[in-house]
Design a protein around this motif. Sequence first.
Motif, short mmCIF file in Angstrom:
data_model
loop_
_atom_site.label_atom_id
_atom_site.label_comp_id
_atom_site.label_asym_id
_atom_site.label_seq_id
_atom_site.Cartn_x
_atom_site.Cartn_y
_atom_site.Cartn_z
N GLU A 49 33.18 -18.29 -30.35
CA GLU A 49 34.17 -19.21 -30.90
C GLU A 49 34.18 -20.54 -30.14
O GLU A 49 34.39 -21.60 -30.72
N TYR A 50 33.94 -20.47 -28.83
CA TYR A 50 33.83 -21.70 -28.03
C TYR A 50 32.67 -22.56 -28.54
O TYR A 50 32.82 -23.77 -28.75
N ALA A 53 33.41 -24.06 -32.14
CA ALA A 53 34.26 -25.24 -32.14
C ALA A 53 33.48 -26.48 -31.71
O ALA A 53 33.63 -27.57 -32.29
N ARG A 54 32.65 -26.32 -30.72
CA ARG A 54 31.88 -27.45 -30.21
C ARG A 54 30.88 -27.95 -31.25
O ARG A 54 30.74 -29.14 -31.47
N ARG A 56 30.93 -27.47 -34.52
CA ARG A 56 31.62 -28.09 -35.66
C ARG A 56 32.01 -29.53 -35.34
O ARG A 56 31.87 -30.42 -36.18
N ALA A 57 32.48 -29.75 -34.11
CA ALA A 57 32.88 -31.11 -33.72
C ALA A 57 31.69 -32.06 -33.73
O ALA A 57 31.85 -33.27 -33.91
#
Length: 447
Positions: A49-50, A53-54, A56-57
């Motif tokens: 998940e970490y 998120a990265r 996707r950003a």
Amino acid sequence: MTTTTPDVLAEIDRRTDELIRLTTDLVGFDTTVRGDAREPARDEADLQEYLAARLRAAGATVDVFTPKPGDLPDSPQTPPGLGFDGRPQLVARFAGTGGGRSLLFNGHIDVVSAEPRREWSSDPFRAEVRAGRLYGRGTCDMKGGIAAAVIAAETLAALGVRLPGDLLINTATDEEWNGAGTLASVGYGVRADSAIVPEPTDLDVVTAQRGILGGTLTVAGRPGHAEYPPGDWRTGGAVNAIEKTLPVLAALQRLRERWADDPAHSHPLLPPPSLVPTTIHGGEWWVTYPSSCEVGLDITYLPVQADAGGWASRVRHDIEQAVREACAADGWLTAHPPRFVWDTELPPAEVDSAHPLVGAVTASATALGRTPRLLGEPSWTDAATLTRIGSTPAVCLGPTATRPDGSPTLHTIDEYIEVTDLVDTAKALALAALALTAPAPASVPAV
């Protein structure tokens, strides 16, 4: 303004501290490989998940998925019904503009045990830089490689580089056990025109690797009081299973030597096939003739030894035949033949050195002032699953894995990665992405 190769390399240099931080963050998740199918998950889901998120950003579309037991392709790699609760897989896609080839970066998030932790110079899950080296469990194998892949992709995206083909990142679990995570990813549909696995290779290009077969050999005996003569086995006398194992081990050693001496079992990039007894358990009590002796086997074999499906049926036959022949001169072993149970089986693989993937990855390392060699991997990586089962030709290229004395840094106490190697790996991956996502040439050599 057109982004040039020097722009990409300079931007990765500028992101060196970020690359170190990302590797450090990944090391901080305890993703120690499970020992068996029942062992509960650790921090695998949090790490994925970490990363999700990265990525996707950075502009990627990301899918984090937990395979179901029936989702894996049919193969002997994994035990039936293997589950993935708490161990999701990740695939991120940076979409290309169209017309180009797709490229996959694949890496495993699991690490081997850090025990005995008391022998480390620092906390294995709190990476730290000392004298130009980043220390911590997984820095070399292979969270550093994953971080380099992520930074390479993020750098291209941040510079506005629009690759013609898609660039994918797949982070998987369980490579250190049986490759289940990448196998599950392939079953989910993860594939590309080519792939790079940034395992530690000293920035050389690994194009071939041996397959692995694991199994257990059990030799039967018959119990009896060890301080009395055993008597005749044909009339119920005791039989020492440990002693009966000795001719079987000798037969396995002779087979290993025949393999090593046989030109048909040679490869220009790989060591000879091998057959190593790695564990042994026998007996029930110190004053009782042992009723059984169990030997664990680790077998590595060449692509040429694989059967038509790419697996080890012919290797198993050779081993069982050698043992049968050794037992023929022993009445007990003839009447009570040793029993084999085969378990882990990982396929060998090879990508032709003429394939554009090999040339592009070699050129990317050469552009950094390296002198990359084409090598074989004595052990195994997920590149074999991608090549053999995922229809995705895959090679390995990643950071240095050896100390100055030639000993390995991976799987050791005080595992480390050279920071300069970490940066060069990110650069090499970015350059390879620029080359390999371009439109395909008129003809592409087969794998």
